[in-house]
Design an enzyme around this catalytic site. Structure first.
Site, PDB file in Angstrom:
ATOM      1  N   HIS A  51       0.680  -1.179  -0.009  1.00  0.00           N
ATOM      2  CA  HIS A  51      -0.081  -0.005   0.047  1.00  0.00           C
ATOM      3  C   HIS A  51       0.862   1.428   0.136  1.00  0.00           C
ATOM      4  O   HIS A  51       0.631   2.018  -0.686  1.00  0.00           O
ATOM      5  CB  HIS A  51      -0.879   0.008   1.148  1.00  0.00           C
ATOM      6  CG  HIS A  51      -1.933  -1.129   1.333  1.00  0.00           C
ATOM      7  ND1 HIS A  51      -2.066  -1.650   2.442  1.00  0.00           N
ATOM      8  CD2 HIS A  51      -2.808  -1.356   0.780  1.00  0.00           C
ATOM      9  CE1 HIS A  51      -3.007  -2.531   2.444  1.00  0.00           C
ATOM     10  NE2 HIS A  51      -3.809  -2.331   1.137  1.00  0.00           N
ATOM     11  N   LYS A  95     -18.062  -5.237   9.206  1.00  0.00           N
ATOM     12  CA  LYS A  95     -16.845  -6.058   9.295  1.00  0.00           C
ATOM     13  C   LYS A  95     -16.006  -5.415  10.359  1.00  0.00           C
ATOM     14  O   LYS A  95     -15.998  -4.231  10.617  1.00  0.00           O
ATOM     15  CB  LYS A  95     -16.240  -5.741   7.973  1.00  0.00           C
ATOM     16  CG  LYS A  95     -15.105  -6.910   7.871  1.00  0.00           C
ATOM     17  CD  LYS A  95     -14.554  -6.686   6.339  1.00  0.00           C
ATOM     18  CE  LYS A  95     -13.215  -7.569   6.054  1.00  0.00           C
ATOM     19  NZ  LYS A  95     -12.460  -7.292   4.811  1.00  0.00           N
ATOM     20  N   ARG A 137      -1.938  -5.853  -8.375  1.00  0.00           N
ATOM     21  CA  ARG A 137      -1.201  -7.291  -8.012  1.00  0.00           C
ATOM     22  C   ARG A 137      -1.155  -7.965  -9.065  1.00  0.00           C
ATOM     23  O   ARG A 137      -0.189  -8.880  -9.369  1.00  0.00           O
ATOM     24  CB  ARG A 137      -1.674  -7.641  -6.634  1.00  0.00           C
ATOM     25  CG  ARG A 137      -1.370  -6.818  -5.510  1.00  0.00           C
ATOM     26  CD  ARG A 137      -1.731  -7.573  -4.212  1.00  0.00           C
ATOM     27  NE  ARG A 137      -3.211  -7.702  -4.369  1.00  0.00           N
ATOM     28  CZ  ARG A 137      -4.027  -7.922  -3.337  1.00  0.00           C
ATOM     29  NH1 ARG A 137      -3.544  -8.092  -2.242  1.00  0.00           N
ATOM     30  NH2 ARG A 137      -5.314  -8.058  -3.502  1.00  0.00           N
ATOM     31  N   SER A 146      -3.440  -7.126   3.352  1.00  0.00           N
ATOM     32  CA  SER A 146      -3.370  -7.071   4.688  1.00  0.00           C
ATOM     33  C   SER A 146      -3.792  -8.261   5.468  1.00  0.00           C
ATOM     34  O   SER A 146      -3.710  -8.761   6.157  1.00  0.00           O
ATOM     35  CB  SER A 146      -4.668  -6.065   5.026  1.00  0.00           C
ATOM     36  OG  SER A 146      -4.017  -4.607   4.612  1.00  0.00           O
TER      37      SER A 146
END
Length: 159
Positions: A17, A41, A90, A127
């Site tokens: 990040h 969440k 990615r 993460s």
């Protein structure tokens, strides 16, 4: 003033990040890091903790602002006159999802999305993966900034 936003949950922020934010900060006059609030969440770190950590690890850039957001990213952009979203990619699987989001965001508001390919060093990094490895005692110190590793270690009691 040229503005862009780098959105995400950043729970926690990783070196991947940070690489994207650093690169965006060299291209734009002002970069917002928008920390997503997802009420359904439960994160490892509270939103305020994430904002604090991101603020500390991006302070050296001088043109990065960190804020929480709830709702549509395009509304965040409209409120701050931000014409561009910067996203790191990615893998091809990221592109498939992010392209749909970019097209939706452009259709809703005209906000453009710019994709920056991830540094290959971080192409596997997320993460979620950092949290999982750290939870089981794996060494993630090279995957996150030192301040984040310290906070992660404290939270998970990792040695």
């Amino acid at each position: 003033m040229r503005r862009a936003v780098c959105p995400g949950s950043f729970d926690p922020i990783t070196n991947g990040h940070l690489d994207i934010i650093a690169r965006a900060s060299s291209l734009y006059d002002e970069v917002y890091v928008a920390v997503m609030i997802n009420q359904s969440k439960k994160g490892l770190f509270e939103v305020e903790e994430r904002i604090d950590l991101i603020g500390r690890v991006t302070a050296e850039y001088g043109n990065v602002r960190v804020e929480a957001f709830h709702g549509l990213l395009v509304d965040f952009c409209k409120q701050r006159e931000i014409p561009a979203i910067v996203k790191g990619l990615r893998a091809v699987s990221d592109f498939d999802y992010e392209l749909q989001m970019a097209q939706m965001n452009h259709g809703l508001s005209g906000v453009e999305t710019l994709f920056i390919p991830t540094n290959p060093t971080y192409s596997f990094l997320s993460s979620s993966l950092v949290k999982e490895v750290a939870t089981w005692g794996g060494d993630v110190s090279h995957l996150v900034p030192p301040e984040v590793f310290s906070a992660l270690s404290d939270r998970l009691r990792v040695e």
